[in-house]
Design a protein around this motif. Structure first.
Motif, PDB file in Angstrom:
ATOM      1  N   ASP A 101       8.869   3.409  -0.623  1.00 13.41           N
ATOM      2  CA  ASP A 101       9.140   4.593  -1.438  1.00 13.41           C
ATOM      3  C   ASP A 101       8.981   4.222  -2.909  1.00 13.41           C
ATOM      4  N   GLN A 102       9.253   5.177  -3.772  1.00  9.02           N
ATOM      5  CA  GLN A 102       9.067   4.960  -5.204  1.00  9.02           C
ATOM      6  C   GLN A 102       9.987   3.874  -5.755  1.00  9.02           C
ATOM      7  N   PHE A 136       9.001   1.471   6.669  1.00  9.08           N
ATOM      8  CA  PHE A 136       8.804   0.964   8.029  1.00  9.08           C
ATOM      9  C   PHE A 136       7.622   1.641   8.716  1.00  9.08           C
ATOM     10  N   GLN A 137       6.534   1.752   7.950  1.00  9.56           N
ATOM     11  CA  GLN A 137       5.320   2.370   8.451  1.00  9.56           C
ATOM     12  C   GLN A 137       4.127   1.609   7.883  1.00  9.56           C
ATOM     13  N   ASN A 138       3.252   1.121   8.751  1.00  4.57           N
ATOM     14  CA  ASN A 138       2.026   0.460   8.323  1.00  4.57           C
ATOM     15  C   ASN A 138       0.867   1.428   8.499  1.00  4.57           C
ATOM     16  N   LEU A 139       0.059   1.555   7.444  1.00  3.35           N
ATOM     17  CA  LEU A 139      -1.095   2.448   7.477  1.00  3.35           C
ATOM     18  C   LEU A 139      -2.324   1.692   7.001  1.00  3.35           C
ATOM     19  N   SER A 140      -3.498   2.214   7.318  1.00  2.00           N
ATOM     20  CA  SER A 140      -4.721   1.576   6.848  1.00  2.00           C
ATOM     21  C   SER A 140      -4.765   1.644   5.317  1.00  2.00           C
ATOM     22  N   ARG A 141      -5.404   0.658   4.732  1.00  2.00           N
ATOM     23  CA  ARG A 141      -5.527   0.617   3.271  1.00  2.00           C
ATOM     24  C   ARG A 141      -6.167   1.905   2.758  1.00  2.00           C
ATOM     25  N   ARG A 142      -7.194   2.358   3.443  1.00  4.78           N
ATOM     26  CA  ARG A 142      -7.895   3.575   3.021  1.00  4.78           C
ATOM     27  C   ARG A 142      -6.950   4.783   3.016  1.00  4.78           C
ATOM     28  N   GLU A 143      -6.144   4.904   4.070  1.00  2.00           N
ATOM     29  CA  GLU A 143      -5.204   6.020   4.164  1.00  2.00           C
ATOM     30  C   GLU A 143      -4.134   5.934   3.079  1.00  2.00           C
ATOM     31  N   VAL A 144      -3.652   4.730   2.820  1.00  2.00           N
ATOM     32  CA  VAL A 144      -2.636   4.521   1.780  1.00  2.00           C
ATOM     33  C   VAL A 144      -3.159   5.009   0.430  1.00  2.00           C
ATOM     34  N   HIS A 145      -4.415   4.668   0.107  1.00  2.00           N
ATOM     35  CA  HIS A 145      -4.982   5.063  -1.181  1.00  2.00           C
ATOM     36  C   HIS A 145      -5.406   6.527  -1.212  1.00  2.00           C
ATOM     37  N   LYS A 146      -5.814   7.054  -0.075  1.00  2.00           N
ATOM     38  CA  LYS A 146      -6.237   8.458  -0.035  1.00  2.00           C
ATOM     39  C   LYS A 146      -5.045   9.398  -0.209  1.00  2.00           C
ATOM     40  N   ILE A 147      -3.947   9.092   0.498  1.00  2.00           N
ATOM     41  CA  ILE A 147      -2.763   9.948   0.453  1.00  2.00           C
ATOM     42  C   ILE A 147      -1.863   9.606  -0.733  1.00  2.00           C
ATOM     43  N   GLY A 148      -1.890   8.356  -1.161  1.00  2.00           N
ATOM     44  CA  GLY A 148      -1.086   7.950  -2.315  1.00  2.00           C
ATOM     45  C   GLY A 148       0.256   7.343  -1.958  1.00  2.00           C
ATOM     46  N   TYR A 149       0.324   6.623  -0.842  1.00  2.00           N
ATOM     47  CA  TYR A 149       1.567   5.941  -0.483  1.00  2.00           C
ATOM     48  C   TYR A 149       1.809   4.759  -1.416  1.00  2.00           C
ATOM     49  N   ILE A 151       3.301   0.726 -10.775  1.00  2.00           N
ATOM     50  CA  ILE A 151       2.053   1.251 -11.342  1.00  2.00           C
ATOM     51  C   ILE A 151       1.684   2.507 -10.563  1.00  2.00           C
ATOM     52  N   ASP A 152       1.479   3.595 -11.269  1.00  2.00           N
ATOM     53  CA  ASP A 152       1.068   4.842 -10.641  1.00  2.00           C
ATOM     54  C   ASP A 152      -0.301   5.194 -11.203  1.00  2.00           C
ATOM     55  N   GLY A 153      -1.353   4.702 -10.529  1.00  2.00           N
ATOM     56  CA  GLY A 153      -2.703   4.866 -11.052  1.00  2.00           C
ATOM     57  C   GLY A 153      -3.568   5.747 -10.171  1.00  2.00           C
TER      58      GLY A 153
END
Length: 185
Positions: free
Chosen positions: A8-9, A15-28, A103-105
């Motif tokens: 979280d912020q 407790f959730q692992n996601l693909s790198r692409r999904e993390v960057h696409k959704i903004g986790y 960092i919020d980029g």
């Protein structure tokens, strides 16, 4: 496929692992490291990112870094990234932990969000830029820049190279690094 743990912020695990692409696409939010490599006479090691990178391709960065794996610590990741990207084996005790920053980029061109809790490390070396064996998939070019040159570039409207658009963050980190070194004395 590379998976990242999400947070979280406030840097608390979701407790959730996601693909790198999904993390960057959704903004986790996720964890990364930034290692600032400092030569006593030449300054900070900067590098031009590979043109094949998903975030900020072909732009200059002032730190070596990467994403933590789901079970990885900040320190373990820092040691791994220096080995992978620069081809150097660093003992963990040679890395100076500075702090974790948020960092919020956003990469406007790629339309990807990059929300990180970045562990900041300082590494002192006397190696010349040509002594590093860079990982071509990550790094296309390395060069040392003196602190005055780097600060001037980051504050300029027409810098000598195209940097990742996080100038305020970079300037803040350079100040943190100076404070850290003054305390370490």
């Amino acid at each position: 496929m590379e998976y990242l743990a999400t947070f979280d912020q406030l840097n608390q695990p979701l407790f959730q692992n996601l693909s790198r692409r999904e993390v960057h696409k959704i903004g986790y939010w996720h964890r990364t490291v930034q290692i600032y490599v400092l030569h006593p006479e030449k300054g900070y090691l900067c590098h031009r990112r590979s043109s094949s990178k998903d975030l900020f391709p072909s732009l200059w960065d002032i730190s070596i870094g990467g994403h933590l794996g789901p079970e990885e610590t900040y320190l373990d990741c820092a040691v791994r990234e220096l080995s992978e990207e620069l081809g150097i084996a660093v003992q963990p005790e040679k890395l100076e932990f500075v702090k974790v920053v948020t960092i919020d980029g956003k990469d406007e061109k790629a339309g990807l969000l990059d929300r990180e809790h970045a562990g900041i490390f300082l590494y002192h070396t006397s190696l010349n830029a040509e002594d590093f064996t860079v990982q071509q998939e990550e790094v296309e070019e390395v060069e040392y820049l003196s602190m005055p040159k780097l600060r001037a570039d980051l504050q300029s409207t027409s810098p000598s190279r195209n940097y990742i658009p996080l100038q305020e963050h970079f300037l803040h980190i350079l100040s943190l690094l100076e404070e850290h070194q003054n305390r370490a004395g």
